[in-house]
Design an enzyme around this catalytic site. Structure first.
Site, PDB file in Angstrom:
ATOM      1  N   CYS A  74       0.838  -1.209   0.000  1.00  0.00           N
ATOM      2  CA  CYS A  74       0.000   0.000   0.000  1.00  0.00           C
ATOM      3  C   CYS A  74       0.870   1.255   0.000  1.00  0.00           C
ATOM      4  CB  CYS A  74      -0.926  -0.029   1.216  1.00  0.00           C
ATOM      5  SG  CYS A  74      -1.845   1.501   1.486  1.00  0.00           S
ATOM      6  N   CYS A  77      -0.186   4.114   2.438  1.00  0.00           N
ATOM      7  CA  CYS A  77       0.146   3.768   3.820  1.00  0.00           C
ATOM      8  C   CYS A  77       1.530   4.286   4.190  1.00  0.00           C
ATOM      9  CB  CYS A  77       0.106   2.257   4.018  1.00  0.00           C
ATOM     10  SG  CYS A  77      -1.519   1.505   3.770  1.00  0.00           S
TER      11      CYS A  77
END
Length: 315
Positions: A74, A77
């Site tokens: 991700c 993230c």
């Protein structure tokens, strides 16, 4: 922050996720978090099914635990996680940051209703509180954290976490000792004895009428006691909609709103009620609003604005 994005604890109970003692848990390194490693450190902990009960549910009784759901693949993230970790250190235990790799901990992700990441939620006294989704700017993250801390105080979870594993925290300094005068009130709030908390704060104020912390504590304990006695919130709101000039029911809905984090809505409701009412009813609403100002705290911008609006409505 909108009222839809931040709700009162109580929607989801996560305590059932606790794993049996000794059950295995994943330990993975977290991108963008130098020095934390698998076990976390300072005020950041890597959460797994094995330690969820101790590190999240049990710790959330003292102060909120913020959960950052992430994965190695991700990219957003990697932007958000360092911001959260920096704030966890800055707030020095007022909240604990738990990092959860969704690939390694699918049961936790499923229980929290994770559909996409990054996702940030909080746990207060074992109950899930939605915060936000996506890599939002740091200034906005701070707003969510501040709102969470205000709500947590109202729920009796405004303590301070100890560093994870006793890890030292740079420039954290020593935590000031809690004034022993508040011990009885703190203990009563911890066990959910709201009558006991009210009585304890009243005893402090009898000796020190100008004690700001006791004044706020008393207002918050009374607020929680009123809300706990209301029964169905839906019924209260329906009653208020049917009786817009009923001081009692308008005050009850304002209590629900403040306890749920919708402070501005509560203040606006009562200021409007002051405008519509007269005599004793008007005074009841005015005094109730002043008590809610005490519960939220004089330094809050919404309180400052609420006082201006109340003065305009009265004069």
């Amino acid at each position: 922050m909108t009222s839809e994005s931040f709700s009162r604890p109580g929607a989801v109970d996560l305590s059932g996720l606790s794993a049996p003692t000794g059950s295995p848990g994943a330990t993975t390194g977290r991108p963008g978090a130098p020095g934390q490693g698998a076990a976390g450190g300072g005020y950041v902990v890597e959460v797994t099914e094995a330690n969820f009960q101790t590190e999240v549910v049990e710790r959330s009784v003292t102060a909120p635990v913020v959960l950052d759901f992430w994965a190695t693949w991700c990219q957003p993230c990697k932007q958000l996680s360092p911001v959260l970790e920096r704030l966890a250190t800055e707030y020095a235990g007022r909240f604990l940051l738990g990092t959860i790799d969704v690939d390694q901990n699918p049961r936790i992700a499923q229980a929290a209703g994770v559909q996409s990441i990054p996702l940030v939620v909080a746990v207060v006294r074992g109950q899930l509180v939605p915060l936000f989704q996506g890599a939002v700017p740091e200034a906005q993250v701070r707003q969510f954290i501040e709102e969470l801390l205000r709500l947590s105080e109202g729920q009796g979870a405004a303590g301070t976490h100890q560093p994870v594993g006793g890890a030292p925290v740079e420039d954290a300094g020593e935590e000031p000792a809690r004034d022993p005068r508040y011990a009885d009130a703190d203990a009563a709030l911890e066990r959910g004895d709201l009558d006991g908390a009210v009585a304890a704060f009243e005893r402090i104020l009898a000796q020190a009428p100008s004690d700001a912390e006791a004044t706020r504590g008393l207002a918050r304990a009374k607020l929680l006691r009123r809300v706990s006695a209301l029964g169905s919130g839906a019924d209260v709101r329906a009653d208020a909609a049917a009786k817009p000039d009923d001081a009692r029911v308008q005050c009850a809905v304002a209590d629900l709103d403040v306890a749920g984090g919708h402070v501005a809505d509560a203040f606006s409701r009562l200021v409007d009620t002051v405008r519509r009412t007269t005599g004793d009813d008007r005074n009841v609403v005015r005094l109730h609003l002043l008590e809610l100002f005490e519960a939220v705290g004089p330094e809050d911008e919404r309180v400052r604005q609420g006082r201006k609006d109340l003065s305009a409505a009265l004069f």
